[in-house]
Design a protein around this motif. Sequence first.
Motif, mmCIF file in Angstrom:
data_model
loop_
_atom_site.group_PDB
_atom_site.id
_atom_site.type_symbol
_atom_site.label_atom_id
_atom_site.label_comp_id
_atom_site.label_asym_id
_atom_site.label_seq_id
_atom_site.Cartn_x
_atom_site.Cartn_y
_atom_site.Cartn_z
ATOM 1 N N CYS A 1 7.787 5.880 1.047
ATOM 2 C CA CYS A 1 7.708 7.175 1.714
ATOM 3 C C CYS A 1 7.678 6.914 3.224
ATOM 4 C CB CYS A 1 6.448 7.916 1.274
ATOM 5 S SG CYS A 1 6.167 9.440 2.196
ATOM 6 N N VAL B 1 6.948 9.073 5.571
ATOM 7 C CA VAL B 1 5.856 9.789 6.210
ATOM 8 C C VAL B 1 4.541 9.034 6.039
ATOM 9 C CG1 VAL B 1 4.511 11.943 6.211
ATOM 10 C CG2 VAL B 1 7.000 12.014 5.934
ATOM 11 N N GLU B 2 4.243 8.615 4.788
ATOM 12 C CA GLU B 2 2.977 7.942 4.500
ATOM 13 C C GLU B 2 3.053 6.426 4.646
ATOM 14 O OE1 GLU B 2 1.501 9.168 0.691
ATOM 15 O OE2 GLU B 2 1.797 11.277 1.130
ATOM 16 N N ASP B 3 4.233 5.883 4.850
ATOM 17 C CA ASP B 3 4.453 4.446 5.002
ATOM 18 C C ASP B 3 3.817 3.664 3.848
ATOM 19 O OD1 ASP B 3 5.525 2.216 6.237
ATOM 20 O OD2 ASP B 3 3.686 1.802 7.342
ATOM 21 N N ARG B 4 4.159 4.090 2.618
ATOM 22 C CA ARG B 4 3.657 3.406 1.428
ATOM 23 C C ARG B 4 4.691 3.493 0.311
ATOM 24 N NH1 ARG B 4 1.861 6.519 -2.880
ATOM 25 N NH2 ARG B 4 1.687 8.746 -2.453
#
Length: 62
Positions: free
Chosen positions: A33, A35-38
């Motif tokens: 993702c 946005v969440e950097d995961r």
Amino acid sequence: MPINVVSATEEHSIRFQQYHLEDIGRVRVRKYCEVEDREVANAEIGTVHWAAAQTMVRRPCH
């Protein structure tokens, strides 16, 4: 007329994998993702397309 019965429990599918040409290391596909950097699971992934008049339509993949 004679009949021959055979077992159908063997796996006959072929599986392909991607690998790095330089060192034969396996290449995996990870979904991140932005946005969440995961990394996210497939259950968290949906599709989106833009309809007329800048309307975003979202839905899950499954």
